[in-house]
Design an enzyme around this catalytic site. Sequence first.
Site, mmCIF file in Angstrom:
data_model
loop_
_atom_site.group_PDB
_atom_site.id
_atom_site.type_symbol
_atom_site.label_atom_id
_atom_site.label_comp_id
_atom_site.label_asym_id
_atom_site.label_seq_id
_atom_site.Cartn_x
_atom_site.Cartn_y
_atom_site.Cartn_z
ATOM 1 N N HIS A 95 44.094 38.687 38.037
ATOM 2 C CA HIS A 95 43.600 39.742 38.918
ATOM 3 C C HIS A 95 42.235 40.201 38.445
ATOM 4 C CE1 HIS A 95 43.547 42.955 41.810
ATOM 5 N NE2 HIS A 95 43.300 43.825 40.848
ATOM 6 N N SER A 96 41.290 40.330 39.385
ATOM 7 C CA SER A 96 39.941 40.805 39.127
ATOM 8 C C SER A 96 39.277 39.907 38.068
ATOM 9 C CB SER A 96 39.990 42.278 38.707
ATOM 10 O OG SER A 96 38.706 42.860 38.747
ATOM 11 N N MET A 97 38.824 40.478 36.954
ATOM 12 C CA MET A 97 38.265 39.643 35.898
ATOM 13 C C MET A 97 39.217 38.515 35.521
ATOM 14 S SD MET A 97 37.334 40.590 31.927
ATOM 15 C CE MET A 97 39.051 40.419 31.374
ATOM 16 N N ALA A 99 41.076 36.785 37.386
ATOM 17 C CA ALA A 99 41.016 35.666 38.324
ATOM 18 C C ALA A 99 39.917 34.684 37.926
ATOM 19 C CB ALA A 99 40.786 36.175 39.743
ATOM 20 N N SER A 122 43.339 36.793 42.489
ATOM 21 C CA SER A 122 43.567 38.086 43.146
ATOM 22 C C SER A 122 42.416 39.052 42.880
ATOM 23 C CB SER A 122 44.885 38.683 42.627
ATOM 24 O OG SER A 122 45.033 40.026 43.018
#
Length: 254
Positions: A95-97, A99, A122
């Site tokens: 998720h975020s970083m 990903a 994500s």
Amino acid sequence: MADTHAAVGSWIRRFHPAPDAPTRLVCLPHAGGSAPFFFPVSRTLSPAVDVLAVQYPGRQDRRAEPCVDDLGELADLVTRELRGWLDRPIMLFGHSMGATLAFEVARRLEQEGTVPLGLFASGRRAPSRHRDERVHLADDDGLLADLKRLSGTNSQVLGDDEMVRMILPAVRSDYRAAETYRYRPGPPLSCPIVALTGDDDPHVTMEEARAWSEHTAADFSLRVYPGGHFYLNTHAAAVIGVISGHIAGRVATG
């Protein structure tokens, strides 16, 4: 072979060991995040899937260790840790970083001969889509303001001065890693990519999310949910359903 304790070395958290599961899901947290963020995912998917959550240095039980503020270096370290877990097929969820980190880990695994069953990206734009972001250079107030804007950290924690002082070094390091990352052109992944995003995420446009399709030579799909950067806090069940369905499909065709 790795053991069945919740903490396996310093990097891996295996909250609900599933030694008989046919696949593993490796979960990589967002900037400032930690492995327990994925505890509910592990609880829900076990024992059908063996879930491994990565704990970065510089937070919680690893807060005395130096943070890693370079995403390439972090990907090298995570890949090294995963080499002992490749006795069965794996998928990556970030998720975020996390990903972008998952993408770089997948690249390294494929270079070493292991093709993941899939990559779930994500809340993050495609690696090839750059933004000039410099939040990591802001003062503490500026960093906290961005955290509150994204609503990724519990507001009670942000209101606790002592807790804030404890987490800010890791948050700043992660922001630096994410914001200074530069995509290095290379062949697309051989594994499928599923991009997931919130329709009101200030950090990801629909074009930036769809651009993940450029990074795989296999299947691509995009899932959009109502919400912002942390849409998955509200839609966890739906996201876990997507993961389960993808895994089931890959296992059936494998």
